[in-house]
Scaffold this motif. Structure first.
Motif, PDB file in Angstrom:
ATOM      1  N   SER A 101      -3.928   0.415  -6.091  1.00  0.00           N
ATOM      2  CA  SER A 101      -4.755  -0.671  -5.559  1.00  0.00           C
ATOM      3  C   SER A 101      -5.957  -0.116  -4.799  1.00  0.00           C
ATOM      4  N   VAL A 102      -6.882  -0.998  -4.522  1.00  0.00           N
ATOM      5  CA  VAL A 102      -8.036  -0.614  -3.708  1.00  0.00           C
ATOM      6  C   VAL A 102      -7.549  -0.192  -2.321  1.00  0.00           C
ATOM      7  N   ALA A 103      -6.516  -0.842  -1.820  1.00  0.00           N
ATOM      8  CA  ALA A 103      -5.941  -0.459  -0.518  1.00  0.00           C
ATOM      9  C   ALA A 103      -5.387   0.961  -0.571  1.00  0.00           C
ATOM     10  N   ASP A 104      -4.767   1.334  -1.700  1.00  0.00           N
ATOM     11  CA  ASP A 104      -4.266   2.703  -1.862  1.00  0.00           C
ATOM     12  C   ASP A 104      -5.419   3.698  -1.786  1.00  0.00           C
ATOM     13  N   VAL A 105      -6.516   3.370  -2.444  1.00  0.00           N
ATOM     14  CA  VAL A 105      -7.693   4.252  -2.439  1.00  0.00           C
ATOM     15  C   VAL A 105      -8.229   4.382  -1.024  1.00  0.00           C
ATOM     16  N   LEU A 122      -0.640  10.118  -3.286  1.00  0.00           N
ATOM     17  CA  LEU A 122      -0.119   8.766  -3.171  1.00  0.00           C
ATOM     18  C   LEU A 122       1.350   8.770  -3.587  1.00  0.00           C
ATOM     19  N   ASP A 123       2.196   8.212  -2.761  1.00  0.00           N
ATOM     20  CA  ASP A 123       3.633   8.179  -3.026  1.00  0.00           C
ATOM     21  C   ASP A 123       3.908   7.539  -4.390  1.00  0.00           C
ATOM     22  N   GLY A 124       4.816   8.171  -5.131  1.00  0.00           N
ATOM     23  CA  GLY A 124       5.201   7.659  -6.434  1.00  0.00           C
ATOM     24  C   GLY A 124       4.242   8.023  -7.554  1.00  0.00           C
ATOM     25  N   THR A 125       3.254   8.867  -7.248  1.00  0.00           N
ATOM     26  CA  THR A 125       2.265   9.275  -8.252  1.00  0.00           C
ATOM     27  C   THR A 125       2.023  10.776  -8.145  1.00  0.00           C
ATOM     28  N   ARG A 126       1.247  11.277  -9.078  1.00  0.00           N
ATOM     29  CA  ARG A 126       0.750  12.653  -9.006  1.00  0.00           C
ATOM     30  C   ARG A 126      -0.756  12.628  -8.713  1.00  0.00           C
ATOM     31  N   ILE A 127      -1.200  11.595  -8.042  1.00  0.00           N
ATOM     32  CA  ILE A 127      -2.618  11.433  -7.713  1.00  0.00           C
ATOM     33  C   ILE A 127      -2.845  11.955  -6.302  1.00  0.00           C
ATOM     34  N   GLY A 128      -3.496  13.120  -6.226  1.00  0.00           N
ATOM     35  CA  GLY A 128      -3.776  13.723  -4.931  1.00  0.00           C
ATOM     36  C   GLY A 128      -4.901  13.001  -4.216  1.00  0.00           C
ATOM     37  N   VAL A 129      -4.831  13.024  -2.899  1.00  0.00           N
ATOM     38  CA  VAL A 129      -5.892  12.370  -2.129  1.00  0.00           C
ATOM     39  C   VAL A 129      -7.238  13.031  -2.393  1.00  0.00           C
ATOM     40  N   THR A 130      -7.236  14.336  -2.693  1.00  0.00           N
ATOM     41  CA  THR A 130      -8.517  14.989  -2.989  1.00  0.00           C
ATOM     42  C   THR A 130      -9.070  14.544  -4.332  1.00  0.00           C
ATOM     43  N   HIS A 131      -8.196  14.161  -5.282  1.00  0.00           N
ATOM     44  CA  HIS A 131      -8.685  13.624  -6.559  1.00  0.00           C
ATOM     45  C   HIS A 131      -9.487  12.352  -6.309  1.00  0.00           C
ATOM     46  N   ILE A 132      -8.941  11.513  -5.450  1.00  0.00           N
ATOM     47  CA  ILE A 132      -9.616  10.264  -5.106  1.00  0.00           C
ATOM     48  C   ILE A 132     -10.901  10.557  -4.340  1.00  0.00           C
ATOM     49  N   TYR A 133     -10.813  11.458  -3.373  1.00  0.00           N
ATOM     50  CA  TYR A 133     -11.979  11.777  -2.550  1.00  0.00           C
ATOM     51  C   TYR A 133     -13.126  12.348  -3.385  1.00  0.00           C
ATOM     52  N   ARG A 134     -12.812  13.207  -4.342  1.00  0.00           N
ATOM     53  CA  ARG A 134     -13.863  13.795  -5.177  1.00  0.00           C
ATOM     54  C   ARG A 134     -14.581  12.737  -5.992  1.00  0.00           C
ATOM     55  N   GLN A 135     -13.843  11.755  -6.476  1.00  0.00           N
ATOM     56  CA  GLN A 135     -14.490  10.669  -7.208  1.00  0.00           C
ATOM     57  C   GLN A 135     -15.405   9.873  -6.278  1.00  0.00           C
ATOM     58  N   MET A 158       0.856  -1.175   0.000  1.00  0.00           N
ATOM     59  CA  MET A 158       0.000   0.000   0.000  1.00  0.00           C
ATOM     60  C   MET A 158       0.904   1.240   0.000  1.00  0.00           C
ATOM     61  N   ARG A 159       0.542   2.187  -0.852  1.00  0.00           N
ATOM     62  CA  ARG A 159       1.328   3.423  -0.966  1.00  0.00           C
ATOM     63  C   ARG A 159       1.082   4.335   0.239  1.00  0.00           C
ATOM     64  N   GLU A 160       2.134   5.011   0.636  1.00  0.00           N
ATOM     65  CA  GLU A 160       2.028   6.005   1.700  1.00  0.00           C
ATOM     66  C   GLU A 160       1.458   7.297   1.130  1.00  0.00           C
ATOM     67  N   ILE A 161       0.949   8.135   2.001  1.00  0.00           N
ATOM     68  CA  ILE A 161       0.517   9.480   1.627  1.00  0.00           C
ATOM     69  C   ILE A 161       1.691  10.402   1.926  1.00  0.00           C
ATOM     70  N   VAL A 162       2.110  11.158   0.910  1.00  0.00           N
ATOM     71  CA  VAL A 162       3.267  12.040   1.056  1.00  0.00           C
ATOM     72  C   VAL A 162       2.907  13.437   0.553  1.00  0.00           C
ATOM     73  N   SER A 163       3.731  14.394   0.936  1.00  0.00           N
ATOM     74  CA  SER A 163       3.603  15.770   0.456  1.00  0.00           C
ATOM     75  C   SER A 163       4.984  16.264   0.078  1.00  0.00           C
ATOM     76  N   ASP A 164       5.060  16.961  -1.046  1.00  0.00           N
ATOM     77  CA  ASP A 164       6.321  17.498  -1.542  1.00  0.00           C
ATOM     78  C   ASP A 164       5.967  18.758  -2.325  1.00  0.00           C
ATOM     79  N   GLU A 165       6.518  19.891  -1.929  1.00  0.00           N
ATOM     80  CA  GLU A 165       6.193  21.161  -2.579  1.00  0.00           C
ATOM     81  C   GLU A 165       6.446  21.132  -4.088  1.00  0.00           C
ATOM     82  N   ALA A 166       7.322  20.258  -4.548  1.00  0.00           N
ATOM     83  CA  ALA A 166       7.644  20.183  -5.977  1.00  0.00           C
ATOM     84  C   ALA A 166       6.601  19.396  -6.773  1.00  0.00           C
TER      85      ALA A 166
END
Length: 95
Positions: A48-52, A17-30, A1-9
């Protein structure tokens, strides 16, 4: 399962989600729109579903952070609109 990370860049520091450009709010809005976690995961490669579920848990555990992020996004949109006003009649003619 991917960790939740933040990076100003990446995504301006928004939680993702770590290793992606998928924001948690993108998932939440869906999810708010009625999309199941399984369907959300299937929209992305290597998510994965666990990542979601992890992203959704992060949103539910950090409502103030998410509200602040959404406020900042809306303010940025308004600043852009103020700098680039569009005449609604002119816009309709372009369509």
């Amino acid at each position: 399962m991917r960790e939740i990370v933040s990076d100003e860049a990446v995504l301006g520091g928004a939680p993702r989600l770590d290793g992606t450009r998928i924001g948690v709010t993108h998932i939440y809005r869906q999810y708010q729109g009625g999309t199941s976690p399984e369907a959300i995961a299937s929209n992305y490669d290597d998510v994965s579903v666990a990542d979601v579920h992890n992203a959704l848990a992060f949103v539910f555990d950090n409502p103030e952070l998410i509200r602040d992020q959404e406020t900042a996004e809306q303010e940025a949109i308004e600043r852009i609109r103020e700098r680039r006003p569009v005449d609604p009649d002119e816009f309709k003619q372009q369509i």
